[in-house]
Design a protein around this motif. Structure first.
Motif, PDB file in Angstrom:
ATOM      1  N   LYS A 108      31.912   2.526   2.493  1.00 45.12           N
ATOM      2  CA  LYS A 108      30.737   2.818   3.276  1.00 45.12           C
ATOM      3  C   LYS A 108      30.262   4.146   3.397  1.00 45.12           C
ATOM      4  N   TYR A 109      29.313   4.448   2.777  1.00 41.42           N
ATOM      5  CA  TYR A 109      28.890   5.999   2.692  1.00 41.42           C
ATOM      6  C   TYR A 109      27.517   6.367   2.992  1.00 41.42           C
ATOM      7  N   TRP A 110      27.079   7.504   3.391  1.00 43.16           N
ATOM      8  CA  TRP A 110      25.857   7.998   3.928  1.00 43.16           C
ATOM      9  C   TRP A 110      25.145   8.601   2.932  1.00 43.16           C
ATOM     10  N   LYS A 111      23.870   8.415   2.776  1.00 44.98           N
ATOM     11  CA  LYS A 111      22.902   9.028   1.781  1.00 44.98           C
ATOM     12  C   LYS A 111      21.621   9.196   2.348  1.00 44.98           C
ATOM     13  N   TYR A 113      20.844   7.195   5.625  1.00 39.14           N
ATOM     14  CA  TYR A 113      21.023   5.593   5.750  1.00 39.14           C
ATOM     15  C   TYR A 113      22.556   5.400   5.266  1.00 39.14           C
ATOM     16  N   TYR A 114      23.045   4.335   5.851  1.00 38.32           N
ATOM     17  CA  TYR A 114      24.574   3.918   5.248  1.00 38.32           C
ATOM     18  C   TYR A 114      24.447   2.749   4.314  1.00 38.32           C
ATOM     19  N   TYR A 115      25.318   3.005   3.265  1.00 41.83           N
ATOM     20  CA  TYR A 115      25.406   2.072   2.177  1.00 41.83           C
ATOM     21  C   TYR A 115      26.653   1.519   2.099  1.00 41.83           C
ATOM     22  N   ASN A 116      26.954   0.224   1.539  1.00 44.79           N
ATOM     23  CA  ASN A 116      28.183  -0.259   1.147  1.00 44.79           C
ATOM     24  C   ASN A 116      28.279  -0.503  -0.356  1.00 44.79           C
ATOM     25  N   HIS A 117      29.440  -0.222  -0.657  1.00 46.69           N
ATOM     26  CA  HIS A 117      29.319  -0.229  -2.443  1.00 46.69           C
ATOM     27  C   HIS A 117      30.859  -0.740  -2.769  1.00 46.69           C
TER      28      HIS A 117
END
Length: 83
Positions: free
Chosen positions: A37-40, A43-47
């Protein structure tokens, strides 16, 4: 409308950073798929991917698919959780 949902970059405690670092090293060693889970850009994204490289000098991880032909670089400071 989407800009209303933006959030600030996470600020983690040292214990959280250490836990993330340890999990990265374990997933890399075991060659297991990781959920990051990271921020960019607000917004937060899951990969989900394999950790191909843990670059401590440049403070980033390099993720890849199983074949290793698609990669994604994420700065460590943007990671909020890893499983």
């Amino acid at each position: 409308m989407r800009n209303q949902n933006k959030v600030d970059m996470p600020e983690l405690f040292n214990e959280e950073k250490l836990s993330i670092s340890n999990t990265i090293q374990l997933k890399l060693y075991l060659n297991e798929i990781a959920t990051i889970k990271y921020w960019k850009n607000g917004y937060y994204y899951n990969h989900q991917a394999f950790i191909q490289k843990f670059d401590t000098i440049n403070q980033k991880i390099v993720l890849s698919n199983k074949q290793g032909n698609q990669t994604l670089e994420i700065p460590l400071k943007n990671i909020s959780n890893i499983e």
